[in-house]
Motif scaffolding. Structure first.
Motif, mmCIF file in Angstrom:
data_model
loop_
_atom_site.group_PDB
_atom_site.id
_atom_site.type_symbol
_atom_site.label_atom_id
_atom_site.label_comp_id
_atom_site.label_asym_id
_atom_site.label_seq_id
_atom_site.Cartn_x
_atom_site.Cartn_y
_atom_site.Cartn_z
ATOM 1 N N GLN A 126 34.976 -4.138 -34.662
ATOM 2 C CA GLN A 126 34.709 -2.979 -35.505
ATOM 3 C C GLN A 126 36.004 -2.469 -36.122
ATOM 4 O O GLN A 126 37.075 -2.544 -35.505
ATOM 5 C CB GLN A 126 34.118 -1.829 -34.687
ATOM 6 C CG GLN A 126 32.715 -2.039 -34.160
ATOM 7 C CD GLN A 126 32.294 -0.829 -33.354
ATOM 8 O OE1 GLN A 126 32.946 -0.457 -32.385
ATOM 9 N NE2 GLN A 126 31.203 -0.202 -33.749
ATOM 10 N N THR A 127 35.891 -1.922 -37.321
ATOM 11 C CA THR A 127 36.999 -1.162 -37.876
ATOM 12 C C THR A 127 37.018 0.233 -37.244
ATOM 13 O O THR A 127 36.052 0.637 -36.571
ATOM 14 C CB THR A 127 36.861 -1.024 -39.394
ATOM 15 O OG1 THR A 127 35.691 -0.221 -39.666
ATOM 16 C CG2 THR A 127 36.730 -2.381 -40.062
ATOM 17 N N GLY B 99 36.760 3.028 -38.851
ATOM 18 C CA GLY B 99 35.691 3.797 -39.473
ATOM 19 C C GLY B 99 34.324 3.476 -38.887
ATOM 20 O O GLY B 99 33.506 4.378 -38.656
ATOM 21 N N GLU B 100 34.070 2.207 -38.638
ATOM 22 C CA GLU B 100 32.789 1.809 -38.045
ATOM 23 C C GLU B 100 32.635 2.372 -36.634
ATOM 24 O O GLU B 100 31.551 2.831 -36.256
ATOM 25 C CB GLU B 100 32.679 0.287 -38.018
ATOM 26 C CG GLU B 100 32.500 -0.338 -39.392
ATOM 27 C CD GLU B 100 32.650 -1.843 -39.367
ATOM 28 O OE1 GLU B 100 32.226 -2.501 -40.338
ATOM 29 O OE2 GLU B 100 33.205 -2.378 -38.366
ATOM 30 N N LYS C 252 31.941 6.145 -36.936
ATOM 31 C CA LYS C 252 30.590 6.404 -37.430
ATOM 32 C C LYS C 252 29.560 6.168 -36.332
ATOM 33 O O LYS C 252 28.643 6.971 -36.129
ATOM 34 C CB LYS C 252 30.305 5.512 -38.630
ATOM 35 C CG LYS C 252 28.935 5.751 -39.262
ATOM 36 C CD LYS C 252 28.735 4.849 -40.485
ATOM 37 C CE LYS C 252 27.360 5.075 -41.099
ATOM 38 N NZ LYS C 252 27.145 4.189 -42.283
ATOM 39 N N GLU C 253 29.750 5.085 -35.588
ATOM 40 C CA GLU C 253 28.825 4.777 -34.500
ATOM 41 C C GLU C 253 28.844 5.861 -33.430
ATOM 42 O O GLU C 253 27.795 6.317 -32.968
ATOM 43 C CB GLU C 253 29.216 3.429 -33.883
ATOM 44 C CG GLU C 253 28.405 3.041 -32.661
ATOM 45 C CD GLU C 253 28.929 1.765 -32.035
ATOM 46 O OE1 GLU C 253 28.282 0.718 -32.208
ATOM 47 O OE2 GLU C 253 29.997 1.825 -31.362
ATOM 48 N N ARG D 172 24.541 -3.228 -30.403
ATOM 49 C CA ARG D 172 25.010 -3.447 -31.769
ATOM 50 C C ARG D 172 24.350 -4.720 -32.323
ATOM 51 O O ARG D 172 23.720 -5.472 -31.595
ATOM 52 C CB ARG D 172 26.528 -3.600 -31.792
ATOM 53 C CG ARG D 172 27.250 -2.357 -31.296
ATOM 54 C CD ARG D 172 28.751 -2.565 -31.286
ATOM 55 N NE ARG D 172 29.432 -1.364 -30.792
ATOM 56 C CZ ARG D 172 30.460 -1.377 -29.972
ATOM 57 N NH1 ARG D 172 30.943 -2.519 -29.524
ATOM 58 N NH2 ARG D 172 31.004 -0.245 -29.586
#
Length: 407
Positions: free
Chosen positions: A203-204, A206-207, A210-211, A399
């Motif tokens: 994941q980045t 940001g990801e 957000k998660e 995920r």
């Protein structure tokens, strides 16, 4: 793991990480001892001192997010070294600040940045990356217990330094002691961060954010940690003055804070160990409900040195025992790839609570001449936190590519 190379030795990790937390947390737990000496010497109100410590806690929380990101990307050592230098400069600045603004910049901003780089978010990131899941909660309990031992060790030491050297020179001496964290940080060098080797992530940033922020259990853990911050920082900073206002000697407050640290060694270790066997949300709910009951009994009972010491011992068991199960739950739900950063965001919530606890303590004391209302708020928040932790879901998040890695 984030590297194919061997993880750090568990003994090395616990000794060096625990010693860093001992120094960093131990020093800051004694700041309440400086409230009256500094305000009396400078002619400032308690709100002035409390505001600086409130800014410290808020800065710590905000900086902790970025310290966590950097520690995840660059490793812990560089973050700890910068944090240590800020700690030393902040303590020396506290000693010589002639105005409330400079005092707030030193005690508030510099030391807040320092604590972000030398405490749990960074150390727990190293633990998460290097300790297997079946020992992770226990290892986090050991690190949290080290912070508690630091309180037991450092608070009486700080009281002795103030009485023998004066409050200004005592701060300078602590600034020198803080520098010991630099050589200790070398014991936390992780092989995967040693060179140009890339850290592989699913994941980045940001990801990952957000998660987490869309996940209700993350929000509930943040809400509980807010309450933790409000309670412990209000008590840690204002209880010495509260007891002196009630006619008890300064030594009673020093011994009480030391007892909190001593018994929290037991509490944090027990919470970390139980976190391997029980649901972490159950442990957290119990801690928050028990705090509300303990504070209520303390306020209802006749005040004496004995009642203070009993209160300190019981609160000590509950003090930082929220830290291992909260962080272990984060690792279990989201995995370890962005653990320092996510821990930093949850800790930001803790520090917003800390800001309000210490600042409202000063404001409401100056307005009402007592701390009664803040004690009542702390009780109500304890009940609230006990309730919001009950619905937390601890299972690894699902995920597209499978379960959270490292959980």
């Amino acid at each position: 793991m984030q590297s194919s190379k061997a993880p750090l030795s568990l003994i090395q990790l616990l000794i060096c990480g625990g010693a860093i937390v001992t120094l960093s947390m131990g020093i800051r737990h004694g700041f309440g001892l400086w409230l009256q000496p500094i305000t009396q010497a400078q002619g400032w109100t308690r709100e002035t001192f409390a505001f600086a410590i409130a800014i410290q806690n808020l800065t710590w929380g905000i900086s902790g997010v970025f310290a966590g990101m950097l520690a995840d990307k660059l490793g812990a050592v560089k973050v700890i070294v910068v944090g240590t230098l800020c700690y030393a400069l902040g303590l020396i600045g506290m000693a010589h600040a002639p105005t409330p603004l400079l005092f707030t910049l030193s005690a508030g901003v510099l030391i807040g940045i320092a604590q972000a780089g030398t405490t749990y978010a960074v150390i727990y990131g190293v633990i998460g990356r290097n300790v297997a899941a079946n020992k992770r909660s226990w290892a986090m309990g050991i690190a949290a217990a080290a912070g508690s031992f630091g309180q037991f060790l450092m608070v009486p030491t700080e009281g002795l330094l103030i009485s023998h050297l004066g409050w200004q020179q005592a701060l300078v001496v602590l600034g020198g002691a803080a520098c010991l964290m630099i050589p200790l940080s070398w014991g936390l060098r992780e092989p995967g961060f040693a060179g140009a080797e890339a850290v592989q992530r699913d994941q980045t940033i940001g990801e990952a954010l957000k998660e987490a922020f869309k996940y209700p259990s993350f929000q509930l853990l943040m809400a509980g940690y807010f309450v933790c911050g409000f309670q412990v920082v209000f008590i840690g900073v204002h209880m010495p003055s509260y007891l002196r206002d009630k006619g008890l000697s300064p030594q009673v407050a020093s011994y009480a804070l030391a007892l909190i640290g001593l018994f929290n060694v037991v509490g944090t270790y027990a919470a970390g160990t139980l976190g391997q066997r029980m649901q972490k949300k159950t442990i957290l709910s119990f801690i928050y409900f028990a705090r509300a009951v303990t504070i209520s009994i303390f306020l209802l009972a006749p005040l004496s040195p004995t009642s203070v010491y009993i209160f300190a011992a019981v609160m000590g068991v509950l003090w930082l025992s929220t830290v291992p199960p909260t962080n272990a739950a984060l690792a279990q739900i989201f995995g370890i790839q962005h653990m320092s950063m996510l821990s930093g965001f949850v800790f930001l919530s803790h520090q917003i609570g800390s800001f309000l606890g210490v600042w409202l303590g000063g404001v409401l004391y100056d307005r009402n001449g007592n701390y009664d209302l803040v004690w009542y708020i702390a009780i109500a928040l304890g009940v609230f936190a006990g309730l919001v932790n009950l619905p937390v879901k601890e299972a690894p998040i699902r995920r597209a590519g499978g379960l959270a890695q490292g959980a």
